[in-house]
Design a protein around this motif. Structure first.
Motif, short mmCIF file in Angstrom:
data_model
loop_
_atom_site.label_atom_id
_atom_site.label_comp_id
_atom_site.label_asym_id
_atom_site.label_seq_id
_atom_site.Cartn_x
_atom_site.Cartn_y
_atom_site.Cartn_z
N LEU A 284 -26.28 57.31 -42.90
CA LEU A 284 -27.23 56.55 -42.08
C LEU A 284 -27.45 55.14 -42.61
CD1 LEU A 284 -29.97 59.29 -41.43
CD2 LEU A 284 -27.99 58.69 -40.01
N ASN B 190 -34.27 64.10 -42.08
CA ASN B 190 -33.13 63.44 -41.44
C ASN B 190 -31.88 64.31 -41.43
OD1 ASN B 190 -34.41 60.76 -43.30
ND2 ASN B 190 -34.46 60.78 -41.05
N GLU C 187 -29.58 64.12 -38.27
CA GLU C 187 -28.97 62.80 -38.12
C GLU C 187 -27.92 62.55 -39.21
OE1 GLU C 187 -32.17 63.45 -38.20
OE2 GLU C 187 -33.05 62.72 -36.32
N ILE C 188 -28.20 62.96 -40.44
CA ILE C 188 -27.25 62.76 -41.54
C ILE C 188 -25.95 63.52 -41.28
CG2 ILE C 188 -26.81 63.40 -43.96
CD1 ILE C 188 -29.73 62.57 -44.55
N ALA D 265 -24.08 62.13 -38.14
CA ALA D 265 -23.44 60.84 -38.46
C ALA D 265 -22.19 61.06 -39.31
CB ALA D 265 -24.43 59.94 -39.19
#
Length: 301
Positions: free
Chosen positions: A40, A81, A84-85, A88
């Motif tokens: 991120l 997170n 998202e981590i 990504a």
């Protein structure tokens, strides 16, 4: 339509990438910091590392999510997170192929806790942590889930079940073996032999049996374990040995095997039955390039 990883393996051998942690540190990650959070905060640096591996000839990229479970991210203050981590990480690996055919392997590392009854982590908690991470990777398009650096069958089994529950299109079970004191055999820290691991992985529903890391696990050792895998199950075999045996410098293990020295034993691993060949601790894109060249030369011979 793109072939699946297992379909591709029926046609050819594949090359996987090499070490990520040391490459992140060379790119500026401070010792002890959370490398997965770079997906991120520093995505361009992660992308550059993985592009280097693709340019060196890697067909498979392992996502930068080894410590991406809720238990591991909590230690760094990044648990909120998690999705998202991990997503990504899968997207960056896909982008690194630049439109070329390649396979993204979503990485699940150990949870860093011992399962009951030997430790405090319940099987339900472990399953939930693995499934949560695996689901994020699968939803982001990972071609497979690779469960890495395992030493016990209990945690390996929970992770396989969780990856299946998350809808993984392919599950790779990878164990870390240590060389015995007399250098005659390999076994995990928890006493699991390659033969037992192969039988267990096949029975539990893994699609590929693998090895990575471990004390004394070089390309020669990978050939030894690959032969044992082949004799014990029908699954495709993946190997990720270290760049030779480590030497201690300033109280740190340093791997010094040159790419050409590592690659000279690639034919032995191929003849032992390996379908995917990559590398682990101490390796670089140059090691991947040498493995690629050795594999291509073997095919022409």
């Amino acid at each position: 339509m793109k072939k699946s990883l297992l379909e591709a393996l029926r046609e050819r051998r594949l090359v996987c990438d090499g070490a990520m942690g040391t490459q992140l540190m060379l790119a500026g990650l401070a010792n002890g910091d959370c490398g997965e959070a770079w997906n991120l905060s520093q995505p361009e640096r992660v992308l550059k590392i993985q592009r280097n591996y693709v340019d060196a000839g890697a067909d498979c990229l392992i996502t930068n999510t080894f410590g991406g479970s809720r238990l591991m991210l909590k230690r760094h203050g990044h648990m909120e997170n998690l999705r998202e981590i991990n997503q990504a990480g899968a997207r960056i690996a896909r982008e690194a192929f630049g439109g070329r055919e390649g396979f993204v392997l979503g990485d699940l590392g150990p949870l860093g806790a011992i399962l009951e009854p030997y430790g405090d982590l319940s099987q339900d908690e472990a399953h939930a942590a693995y499934e949560e991470q695996a689901r994020a990777l699968v939803e982001a398009g990972a071609d497979a889930i690779i469960i890495e650096t395992q030493t016990s069958l209990e945690e390996t089994g929970v992770a396989i079940d969780a990856a299946r529950a998350a809808g993984a299109p392919c599950v790779i079970a990878s164990l870390a073996y240590d060389l015995s004191q007399d250098k005659s055999f390999y076994v995990t820290m928890m006493g699991v032999t390659p033969e037992r691991a192969a039988e267990f992985a096949g029975d539990r529903g893994a699609d590929i049996i693998a090895l990575n890391c471990g004390t004394g696990m070089d390309m020669n050792g990978a050939a030894m374990v690959a032969r044992q895998y082949r004799a014990s199950c029908q699954l495709p075999v993946m190997v990720q040995p270290n760049a030779g045996l480590p030497v201690l410098e300033n109280m740190k293990a340093v791997y010094k095997q040159l790419p050409a020295d590592m690659a000279q034993h690639v034919p032995d691993v191929i003849e032992a039955g390996a379908n995917i060949i990559g590398s682990c601790c101490g390796s670089t894109p140059e090691h991947t390039r040498a493995i690629r060249q050795a594999m291509d030369k073997y095919k022409r011979a």
